[in-house]
Design a protein around this motif. Structure first.
Motif, PDB file in Angstrom:
ATOM      1  N   VAL A 103      -5.636-110.980  30.070  1.00 34.18           N
ATOM      2  CA  VAL A 103      -6.787-110.075  29.960  1.00 34.18           C
ATOM      3  C   VAL A 103      -7.044-109.715  28.504  1.00 34.18           C
ATOM      4  N   LEU A 104      -5.987-109.387  27.772  1.00 36.47           N
ATOM      5  CA  LEU A 104      -6.136-109.063  26.360  1.00 36.47           C
ATOM      6  C   LEU A 104      -6.637-110.277  25.572  1.00 36.47           C
ATOM      7  N   GLY A 105      -6.096-111.448  25.895  1.00 38.92           N
ATOM      8  CA  GLY A 105      -6.513-112.653  25.191  1.00 38.92           C
ATOM      9  C   GLY A 105      -7.977-112.971  25.412  1.00 38.92           C
ATOM     10  N   LEU A 106      -8.453-112.816  26.645  1.00 35.82           N
ATOM     11  CA  LEU A 106      -9.864-113.068  26.921  1.00 35.82           C
ATOM     12  C   LEU A 106     -10.749-112.015  26.253  1.00 35.82           C
ATOM     13  N   ALA A 107     -10.298-110.770  26.252  1.00 32.91           N
ATOM     14  CA  ALA A 107     -11.091-109.692  25.650  1.00 32.91           C
ATOM     15  C   ALA A 107     -11.304-109.926  24.162  1.00 32.91           C
ATOM     16  N   THR A 108     -10.297-110.453  23.493  1.00 34.59           N
ATOM     17  CA  THR A 108     -10.419-110.694  22.051  1.00 34.59           C
ATOM     18  C   THR A 108     -11.168-111.982  21.738  1.00 34.59           C
ATOM     19  N   ARG A 109     -11.448-112.791  22.757  1.00 31.78           N
ATOM     20  CA  ARG A 109     -12.135-114.064  22.524  1.00 31.78           C
ATOM     21  C   ARG A 109     -13.551-114.079  23.070  1.00 31.78           C
ATOM     22  N   LEU A 110     -14.040-112.952  23.549  1.00 31.59           N
ATOM     23  CA  LEU A 110     -15.437-112.865  23.959  1.00 31.59           C
ATOM     24  C   LEU A 110     -16.332-112.868  22.719  1.00 31.59           C
ATOM     25  N   PRO A 111     -17.552-113.370  22.822  1.00 29.22           N
ATOM     26  CA  PRO A 111     -18.448-113.376  21.664  1.00 29.22           C
ATOM     27  C   PRO A 111     -18.637-111.964  21.107  1.00 29.22           C
ATOM     28  N   PRO A 112     -18.226-111.702  19.865  1.00 29.73           N
ATOM     29  CA  PRO A 112     -18.250-110.330  19.343  1.00 29.73           C
ATOM     30  C   PRO A 112     -19.632-109.826  18.981  1.00 29.73           C
ATOM     31  N   GLY A 113     -20.596-110.731  18.816  1.00 26.04           N
ATOM     32  CA  GLY A 113     -21.922-110.297  18.375  1.00 26.04           C
ATOM     33  C   GLY A 113     -22.829-109.829  19.487  1.00 26.04           C
ATOM     34  N   SER A 114     -22.370-109.922  20.725  1.00 24.36           N
ATOM     35  CA  SER A 114     -23.196-109.548  21.877  1.00 24.36           C
ATOM     36  C   SER A 114     -22.747-108.197  22.417  1.00 24.36           C
ATOM     37  N   ASP A 115     -23.683-107.271  22.535  1.00 25.95           N
ATOM     38  CA  ASP A 115     -23.354-105.941  23.061  1.00 25.95           C
ATOM     39  C   ASP A 115     -22.817-105.988  24.491  1.00 25.95           C
ATOM     40  N   PRO A 116     -23.410-106.770  25.416  1.00 28.57           N
ATOM     41  CA  PRO A 116     -22.833-106.852  26.771  1.00 28.57           C
ATOM     42  C   PRO A 116     -21.400-107.373  26.771  1.00 28.57           C
ATOM     43  N   HIS A 117     -21.105-108.333  25.902  1.00 27.72           N
ATOM     44  CA  HIS A 117     -19.744-108.865  25.838  1.00 27.72           C
ATOM     45  C   HIS A 117     -18.780-107.826  25.261  1.00 27.72           C
ATOM     46  N   ARG A 118     -19.230-107.085  24.275  1.00 25.03           N
ATOM     47  CA  ARG A 118     -18.381-106.036  23.714  1.00 25.03           C
ATOM     48  C   ARG A 118     -18.077-104.976  24.756  1.00 25.03           C
ATOM     49  N   THR A 119     -19.093-104.639  25.557  1.00 22.95           N
ATOM     50  CA  THR A 119     -18.891-103.655  26.627  1.00 22.95           C
ATOM     51  C   THR A 119     -17.922-104.174  27.670  1.00 22.95           C
ATOM     52  N   LEU A 120     -18.053-105.449  28.011  1.00 22.48           N
ATOM     53  CA  LEU A 120     -17.142-106.057  28.989  1.00 22.48           C
ATOM     54  C   LEU A 120     -15.714-106.022  28.479  1.00 22.48           C
ATOM     55  N   ALA A 121     -15.511-106.356  27.207  1.00 23.51           N
ATOM     56  CA  ALA A 121     -14.165-106.337  26.631  1.00 23.51           C
ATOM     57  C   ALA A 121     -13.582-104.926  26.667  1.00 23.51           C
ATOM     58  N   LYS A 122     -14.394-103.941  26.342  1.00 23.74           N
ATOM     59  CA  LYS A 122     -13.917-102.553  26.353  1.00 23.74           C
ATOM     60  C   LYS A 122     -13.560-102.108  27.764  1.00 23.74           C
ATOM     61  N   ASN A 123     -14.402-102.453  28.738  1.00 22.83           N
ATOM     62  CA  ASN A 123     -14.135-102.044  30.121  1.00 22.83           C
ATOM     63  C   ASN A 123     -12.865-102.694  30.664  1.00 22.83           C
TER      64      ASN A 123
END
Length: 344
Positions: A254-274
């Motif tokens: 889970v941590l590995g996927l969260a750090t590898r989501l596209p960082p420039g997209s707000d929806p992806h950043r929100t998904l990683a945080k959640n």
């Protein structure tokens, strides 16, 4: 069979225009993988998955025959398949007409086949490490082995079948130790991200939920960004009803996927945080006798301070997940920490 049915590695395009300023990325984009390749591999994985739950020897055979390595290799073989998946030759207008006529474009077929392949891979991981993962009526305490439970000699003895404490463990438990000792989850996260499926937020959410379900089948993120309700009533905390997690080691995925989501997209950043918040809730003080103890005992603190895993996240103060990594490390280290963890 999975390897033999795999598509050929991407090769430099021999189409017209090669040598006329065409970049390697453009050449890779010209290589298209037939979705039937992916469907064949999915069928093979589904067949193996159907055998594992009721057949413990097959769980051991899956590990000894390199099954886990094959899964990672399979994803690396289709690296960039979504990123380089070109649009249909006739453009968006024809694609729109195809949708109106009920047809599916080739690129969409590849995306759907890739997603089904990933679902089969995650299901196979679940069945090989926790055969009863999907049986919600029998969900109990899996007892994820504590960190450094086996020395390398003990692991070798367990694999050879000789007499040792490890030899009396179920094959699925030894599989858990095997994945942890060889850093499988980090490499698997790299392989999943390399496919390119995480670029779409809907697919990224599905993949993240598959990873969370490895920890416990009831962990799930909704489209609204929060966590799914787990029972009727006033469930306000997403981790409230998850008292005994199934696979604490999957937190690394889970941590590995969260750090590898596209960082420039707000929806992806929100998904990683959640997704990160799900882990933080499992590490709350009121979880000290259940999920917090399991996560701390799995050696998560060592992963957070290892430069091969997540230590770099604790040094980058500008990263949007920095504060969450620090908070997770505080909660895990405050509960349980080895001498080596303290030095790290």
């Amino acid at each position: 069979l999975v390897d033999r049915f795999a598509p050929a590695p991407a090769m430099t395009s021999t189409m017209a225009g090669e040598g006329e300023g065409e970049t390697s990325t453009e050449a890779a984009a010209a290589t298209v993988i037939d979705h039937l390749f992916l469907s064949r591999q999915t069928s093979i994985l589904d067949m193996i998955r159907s055998i594992l739950p009721s057949n413990p020897p097959s769980q051991e055979a899956f590990r000894k025959c390199g099954g886990f390595e094959t899964l990672v290799r399979l994803l690396f073989r289709i690296e960039g398949i979504i990123t380089f998946c070109p649009p249909d030759a006739d453009g968006d207008e024809v694609e729109q007409n195809s949708k109106e006529e009920g047809k599916v474009s080739e690129s969409e077929k590849v995306r759907e086949a890739t997603m089904k392949l990933l679902e089969s891979v995650f299901a196979l991981l679940s069945m090989s490490t926790d055969p009863n993962a999907r049986n919600l009526k029998q969900l109990g305490d899996l007892n994820t082995p504590p960190f450094a439970m086996l020395t390398e000699d003990d692991q070798a003895i367990a694999n050879s079948g000789a007499s040792s404490p490890a030899a009396y463990m179920p094959p699925s438990t030894i599989n858990l130790l095997y994945l942890r000792n060889y850093g499988f989850y980090i490499e698997f996260a790299n392989a999943v991200a390399g496919v390119g499926i995480l670029s779409d937020i809907a697919n990224a959410r599905t993949v993240m939920n598959l990873a969370l379900e490895l920890i416990h089948p009831k962990l799930c993120l909704t489209e609204s960004g929060g966590s799914a309700k787990r029972s009727s009533g006033a469930d306000k905390n997403p981790g409230e009803n998850v008292l005994s997690i199934r696979n604490a080691d999957a937190a690394r995925l889970v941590l590995g996927l969260a750090t590898r989501l596209p960082p420039g997209s707000d929806p992806h950043r929100t998904l990683a945080k959640n997704a990160f918040d799900e882990l933080l809730r499992l590490c709350a003080n009121d979880m000290a006798g259940s999920s917090l103890a399991r996560l701390a005992g799995s050696g998560l603190c060592s992963s957070l301070t290892s430069r091969a895993e997540f230590a770099l996240m604790l040094e980058d103060r500008t990263h949007f997940l920095y504060s969450r990594f620090v908070l997770l490390l505080r909660r895990i280290a405050a509960f349980s920490m080895t001498y080596n963890d303290f030095v790290s």
